[in-house]
Design a protein around this motif. Structure first.
Motif, short mmCIF file in Angstrom:
data_model
loop_
_atom_site.label_atom_id
_atom_site.label_comp_id
_atom_site.label_asym_id
_atom_site.label_seq_id
_atom_site.Cartn_x
_atom_site.Cartn_y
_atom_site.Cartn_z
N ASN A 25 0.87 -1.18 0.00
CA ASN A 25 0.00 0.00 0.00
C ASN A 25 0.90 1.23 0.00
O ASN A 25 2.11 1.15 0.24
N ALA A 26 0.32 2.37 -0.26
CA ALA A 26 1.11 3.59 -0.46
C ALA A 26 1.93 3.94 0.79
O ALA A 26 3.10 4.33 0.68
N GLU A 27 1.32 3.82 1.98
CA GLU A 27 2.03 4.23 3.19
C GLU A 27 3.26 3.36 3.44
O GLU A 27 4.37 3.87 3.65
N THR A 28 3.08 2.03 3.42
CA THR A 28 4.20 1.14 3.73
C THR A 28 5.30 1.23 2.68
O THR A 28 6.50 1.27 3.01
N LEU A 29 4.92 1.26 1.39
CA LEU A 29 5.93 1.35 0.33
C LEU A 29 6.71 2.66 0.40
O LEU A 29 7.92 2.68 0.17
N THR A 30 6.01 3.75 0.74
CA THR A 30 6.71 5.03 0.89
C THR A 30 7.69 4.99 2.06
O THR A 30 8.83 5.48 1.96
N VAL A 31 7.27 4.39 3.17
CA VAL A 31 8.15 4.27 4.34
C VAL A 31 9.37 3.43 3.99
O VAL A 31 10.51 3.78 4.36
N ILE A 32 9.17 2.31 3.29
CA ILE A 32 10.30 1.45 2.92
C ILE A 32 11.28 2.21 2.03
O ILE A 32 12.51 2.15 2.22
N VAL B 41 2.90 -2.24 10.95
CA VAL B 41 3.69 -2.80 9.85
C VAL B 41 4.62 -1.76 9.23
O VAL B 41 5.81 -2.04 9.02
N PRO B 42 4.18 -0.53 8.91
CA PRO B 42 5.14 0.47 8.42
C PRO B 42 6.25 0.78 9.43
O PRO B 42 7.38 1.04 9.03
N ALA B 43 5.93 0.73 10.72
CA ALA B 43 6.95 1.03 11.74
C ALA B 43 8.06 0.00 11.70
O ALA B 43 9.25 0.34 11.69
N ILE B 44 7.71 -1.28 11.68
CA ILE B 44 8.75 -2.30 11.66
C ILE B 44 9.42 -2.37 10.29
O ILE B 44 10.60 -2.72 10.17
N ALA C 96 10.16 0.19 8.50
CA ALA C 96 11.18 1.25 8.50
C ALA C 96 12.48 0.75 9.11
O ALA C 96 13.58 1.01 8.59
N ILE C 97 12.40 0.01 10.22
CA ILE C 97 13.60 -0.51 10.88
C ILE C 97 14.29 -1.53 9.98
O ILE C 97 15.52 -1.50 9.81
N ILE C 98 13.52 -2.44 9.38
CA ILE C 98 14.11 -3.50 8.57
C ILE C 98 14.82 -2.94 7.34
O ILE C 98 15.98 -3.25 7.06
N SER C 99 14.11 -2.10 6.57
CA SER C 99 14.68 -1.59 5.32
C SER C 99 15.86 -0.67 5.58
O SER C 99 16.87 -0.71 4.86
N CYS C 100 15.79 0.16 6.64
CA CYS C 100 16.89 1.04 6.98
C CYS C 100 18.13 0.24 7.36
O CYS C 100 19.25 0.54 6.91
N THR C 101 17.95 -0.79 8.16
CA THR C 101 19.08 -1.58 8.63
C THR C 101 19.74 -2.35 7.49
O THR C 101 20.97 -2.38 7.37
N ALA C 102 18.91 -3.02 6.66
CA ALA C 102 19.46 -3.79 5.54
C ALA C 102 20.28 -2.90 4.62
O ALA C 102 21.38 -3.28 4.17
N VAL D 190 8.48 -7.61 3.73
CA VAL D 190 9.32 -6.41 3.83
C VAL D 190 10.79 -6.78 3.61
O VAL D 190 11.53 -6.03 2.97
N PHE D 191 11.20 -7.94 4.12
CA PHE D 191 12.57 -8.40 3.89
C PHE D 191 12.85 -8.53 2.40
O PHE D 191 13.92 -8.14 1.92
N VAL D 192 11.91 -9.10 1.66
CA VAL D 192 12.11 -9.28 0.22
C VAL D 192 12.27 -7.93 -0.47
O VAL D 192 13.20 -7.71 -1.26
N LEU D 193 11.37 -6.98 -0.17
CA LEU D 193 11.43 -5.66 -0.80
C LEU D 193 12.72 -4.93 -0.43
O LEU D 193 13.37 -4.31 -1.29
N ALA D 194 13.09 -4.99 0.84
CA ALA D 194 14.29 -4.28 1.29
C ALA D 194 15.54 -4.82 0.60
O ALA D 194 16.42 -4.05 0.19
N ASN D 195 15.63 -6.14 0.42
CA ASN D 195 16.80 -6.71 -0.23
C ASN D 195 16.80 -6.47 -1.73
O ASN D 195 17.86 -6.30 -2.33
N LEU D 196 15.63 -6.45 -2.35
CA LEU D 196 15.57 -6.14 -3.77
C LEU D 196 15.94 -4.69 -4.04
O LEU D 196 16.52 -4.37 -5.09
N LEU D 197 15.64 -3.81 -3.11
CA LEU D 197 16.01 -2.40 -3.27
C LEU D 197 17.51 -2.18 -3.16
O LEU D 197 18.01 -1.11 -3.56
#
Length: 500
Positions: free
Chosen positions: A14-21, A56-59, A61-67, A359-366
């Motif tokens: 959704n727009a919020e989570t994808l924007t946060v990631i 979900v957007p909160a966690i 943010a932590i996952i994608s930022c850290t990866a 979120v792990f999949v998206l963060a690693n693909l980015l």
């Protein structure tokens, strides 16, 4: 499971989570690429912002930022010989060696692609084997943790440049620094000299910043601007596919070992990178090339690094036990948002668990597009006069050291250890074992004292459990191999003896 995945997809796509990631990934890229700033600090800085987000957007943010921050930490390691994490220190010599050969883009490309593969491998591990690996990790007692940490320290000595003797001395210095503070059993101060700030020990972050970043600034100042390689950062993915194909065994082995070690509570990815780099060197057909700009160890340790990051969420999600500092922050965010980590997360709210996996999949693909962008922008780094670049790096070193406890004491630790590291490097002592000794020293001491208490002083207790016995035997064999190698090297040839 399919219903839970469908609900999880709705929570993530959704727009919020994808924007946060996307924004958190950009922030992690910036922090990770800056010398002196760490992934843990990036995650901590995002916590206040998560107060205003849904769970979900909160966690996410932590996952994608850290990866992103951990992978981006390899960029200053490759370009400036300043690793962004203790894990990056395991292969920083090879990454920087490739830069000095004019292959900076290739070094960054291998780090990005190996990290992406390792992260996705860790995701698959998290999806398929989370309950099994979590139960396996819970079977680890203080005996297993002791041998595992000793094995990691032994690997640091094996792969360090300058020889085994100097590597051992560096390691002992790191273990000594780790002893500073309060005794974990009796609570008595040790080596504090009446300084209150030393009671809490010396954090590895200002130590790592000083011993790598500040020491590098001093070294470049001594050698002059001619020592700085003026290279072009070419397409980071050129030739990477062929390298990963050639070292595919290292790629899969690094990801597998990293996934297993990351699942152990309190270990994280740092130890996995050191063990896999050492394993790559010991099994390589060209071990003499390690440390000079050889991609083999870079592939294996890079994959291990991100795989351990993903699998470190197994004890955090399944049992609420943090795997490292970052997952400790994330567990706090989970509790704050009402997503209680533990077995009930897989039964009562499985959609939240699978949302984290997506979120792990998206963060690693980015990592691929963001890493490419960072590598292309990094070419501007070599256009900056070295004096200005050193000043900027020193500024980030001061900020990163100060941010640990918001005191100038961390800055003083950074400066003092940086000067010590400069003199040690000038005598060809390895610095990376010192950092690993600081990181693993508390675990070694706590595991040893706890095990001795359980075994009532009987050393045989360290070999009574099957896993502990296996780890102990492997570690002792490494020590015997090092001792035998040293004896054989010192033994004069027989013909020389006969001539005498």
């Amino acid at each position: 499971m399919m219903d839970a995945l469908a609900l999880a997809a709705g929570l993530v796509f959704n727009a919020e989570t994808l924007t946060v990631i996307f924004l958190a990934s950009a922030f992690g890229l910036f922090v990770g690429a800056m010398p002196g700033l760490t992934a843990t600090m990036a995650a901590a800085l995002l916590v206040p912002l998560t107060f205003y987000m849904d769970p979900v957007p909160a966690i996410a943010a932590i996952i994608s930022c850290t990866a992103m921050a951990i992978t981006a930490g390899d960029i200053p390691g490759a370009l400036l010989r300043i690793p962004g994490t203790p894990a990056s220190a395991a292969y920083v010599e090879d990454a920087y060696g490739l830069t000095r050969k004019g292959r900076a883009g290739f070094a960054i490309g291998i780090s990005i692609c190996a990290a992406t593969f390792g992260g996705l491998f860790g995701f698959a591990t998290l999806l398929v084997a989370a309950p099994f690996l979590a139960r396996f990790a819970l079977n680890f007692s203080s005996f297993e943790y002791f041998w595992l940490s000793i094995l990691g320290l032994s690997c640091a000595v094996v792969v360090s440049h300058g020889g085994v003797a100097k590597g051992m001395l560096s390691l002992l210095l790191g273990l000594f620094i780790a002893q500073i503070g309060l005794d974990p059993l009796m609570g008595q101060p040790r080596f504090t000299f009446g300084i209150a700030e030393l009671s809490g020990g010396i954090s590895f972050i200002p130590a790592m910043i000083g011993m790598f970043a500040l020491a590098e600034i001093l070294r470049n100042g001594r050698e002059g601007p001619s020592s700085v390689p003026q290279v072009e950062v070419a397409n980071p993915f050129a030739g990477v596919g062929a390298a990963l194909s050639r070292y595919r065994l290292n790629l899969f082995r690094g990801a597998a070992v990293g996934s297993i070690i990351g699942a152990l509570p309190g270990i994280g990815g740092d130890l996995g990178a050191w063990i896999t780099y050492s394993l790559a060197k010991r099994t390589s057909k060209e071990p003499e090339k390690f440390g000079t700009g050889h991609p083999e160890g870079l592939v294996e340790a890079g994959a291990s690094n991100n795989a351990a990051l993903s699998s470190s969420w197994i004890p955090a999600m399944v049992f609420g036990i943090p795997g490292d500092a970052v997952t400790a922050i994330a567990v706090g965010v989970l509790f704050m948002k009402g997503m209680q980590p533990g077995p009930q997360l897989l039964t009562i709210n499985p959609q939240n668990f699978y949302a984290v996996l997506l979120v792990f999949v998206l963060a690693n693909l980015l990592l691929i597009p963001f890493g490419y962008l960072a590598a292309r922008l990094a070419r501007n780094l070599f256009k900056v006069p070295r004096s200005y670049l050193n000043a900027a790096i020193l500024l980030f070193c001061v900020v990163g050291s100060y941010s640990i406890n918001n005191t100038l004491f961390g800055v003083g630790i950074m400066l003092g250890l940086g000067v010590i590291a400069y003199f040690l490097q000038s005598r060809d002592f390895a610095i990376a074992p010192i950092i690993l000794g600081i990181v693993l020293g508390p675990l070694v001491e706590q595991s040893f004292t706890t095990s001795m208490t359980i075994a009532r002083g009987d050393l045989w207790g360290f070999f009574e459990r099957p896993i502990a016995a296996a780890l102990g035997i492997v570690t002792l064999l490494i020590w015997l191999g090092l001792a035998a190698g040293a004896i054989l090297i010192k033994k004069p040839p027989s013909d020389t003896l006969s001539s005498r």
